[in-house]
Write an enzyme that holds these catalytic residues in place. Structure first.
Site, short mmCIF file in Angstrom:
data_model
loop_
_atom_site.label_atom_id
_atom_site.label_comp_id
_atom_site.label_asym_id
_atom_site.label_seq_id
_atom_site.Cartn_x
_atom_site.Cartn_y
_atom_site.Cartn_z
N HIS A 94 174.70 41.85 6.98
CA HIS A 94 174.75 40.61 6.21
C HIS A 94 174.59 40.95 4.73
O HIS A 94 173.86 41.88 4.37
CB HIS A 94 173.64 39.66 6.66
CG HIS A 94 173.83 38.28 6.09
ND1 HIS A 94 173.43 37.97 4.81
CD2 HIS A 94 174.39 37.16 6.61
CE1 HIS A 94 173.74 36.70 4.57
NE2 HIS A 94 174.33 36.18 5.65
N GLY A 172 175.09 29.86 0.70
CA GLY A 172 173.95 29.09 0.22
C GLY A 172 174.19 28.38 -1.10
O GLY A 172 173.26 27.89 -1.73
P1 13P Z 1 175.04 29.19 4.38
O1 13P Z 1 175.75 28.51 5.51
O2 13P Z 1 173.65 28.66 4.15
O3 13P Z 1 175.88 29.22 3.14
O4 13P Z 1 174.82 30.72 4.82
C1 13P Z 1 175.89 31.42 5.31
C2 13P Z 1 175.40 32.70 5.84
O5 13P Z 1 174.95 33.57 5.10
C3 13P Z 1 175.42 32.90 7.29
O6 13P Z 1 175.18 34.22 7.62
#
Ligand code: 13P
Length: 247
Positions: A94, A172
């Protein structure tokens, strides 16, 4: 036809008791037999969440793992521990692990291979920064991440794994990639895998989009031919996750 896979990445959210409460809250909302539903949860939540999802369609994933079987690696979690606890998937690479914990492609490639050896399904993440997108090097960067991440992995294993395309600028931030932008990169990933292996393998691997995916944009993103699912952060922590599963 590839089966859809909608996974929540809970990140560093939910204490064990909050985790069980969330599983119970979502239980009836995510009950869709046509979709693979996965909760990738913090290490300390794995045991209670595995217990709480028993008898449901939900599978459990880890957010990380180490590359050794056991030993003096204070603070780490081994793949055998995950398997024994009932985990089926593991997120690898990630962007938050790459950025805050210095995990590089070479190390992540070892994780991918270790996960496969132990029978876990890797969800290998890739994605470009805003700067890279503006420089026009998105696909070069992603292809490098895919080629390094999958180096030495057998094609039958690649066929069964999951790749998550998560543009860093969309994580995010509330800024989702347009469905065309997401489709373009997901297709590029499939083409890269087709070049590395063959068409059959590339048609079998499942590719998710992640980055501010929510109940409002999921249907449009999931309508694209190379987007087989989503990796969802913020919206996986609430009832809205059920709407995404059913989108
Ligand atoms: P968000 O959906 O909060 O943007 O995060 C995406 C993410 O990093 C999933 O691994």
């Amino acid at each position: 036809m590839r089966r859809r896979i909608i996974a929540g990445n809970w990140k560093m959210n939910k204490t064990p008791s909050e985790a069980v409460a969330l599983v119970n809250e979502l239980k009836n909302l995510v009950n869709n037999p046509e979709v693979d539903v996965v909760y990738c949860v913090p290490a300390i939540d794995i045991v209670p969440v595995c217990e709480a999802v028993k008898g449901t369609n939900v599978k459990v994933g880890a957010e990380n793992m180490y590359i050794e079987d056991k030993g003096a690696y204070t603070g780490e979690i081994s793949p055998d521990m995950l398997v024994d606890a009932g985990v089926s998937y593991v997120i690898i690479g990630h962007s938050e692990r790459r950025e805050y914990f210095g995990e590089d492609d070479e190390f992540l490639n070892l994780k991918v291979k270790k996960a496969i050896e132990k029978g876990l399904t890797p969800i290998l993440c890739c994605g470009e920064s805003l700067e890279q997108r503006e420089l026009g090097i998105t696909m070069d960067w992603i292809r490098m991440q895919i080629k390094s991440g999958l180096a030495g992995v057998d094609k039958k294993d690649v066929a069964n794994m999951v790749i998550a395309y998560e543009p860093i600028w969309a994580i995010g931030t509330g800024k989702t990639a347009t469905s065309d932008q997401a489709q373009e990169v997901c297709k590029g990933i499939r083409d890269c895998i087709s070049e590395m292996y063959d068409k059959e393998t590339s048609e079998s691997v499942r590719i998710q989009y992640g980055g501010s995916m929510n109940a409002g944009n999921a249907k449009e993103l999931l309508s694209k031919p190379d987007i087989d699912g989503g990796l969802i952060g913020g919206a996986s922590l609430k009832a809205e996750f059920g709407d995404i599963v059913n989108a």
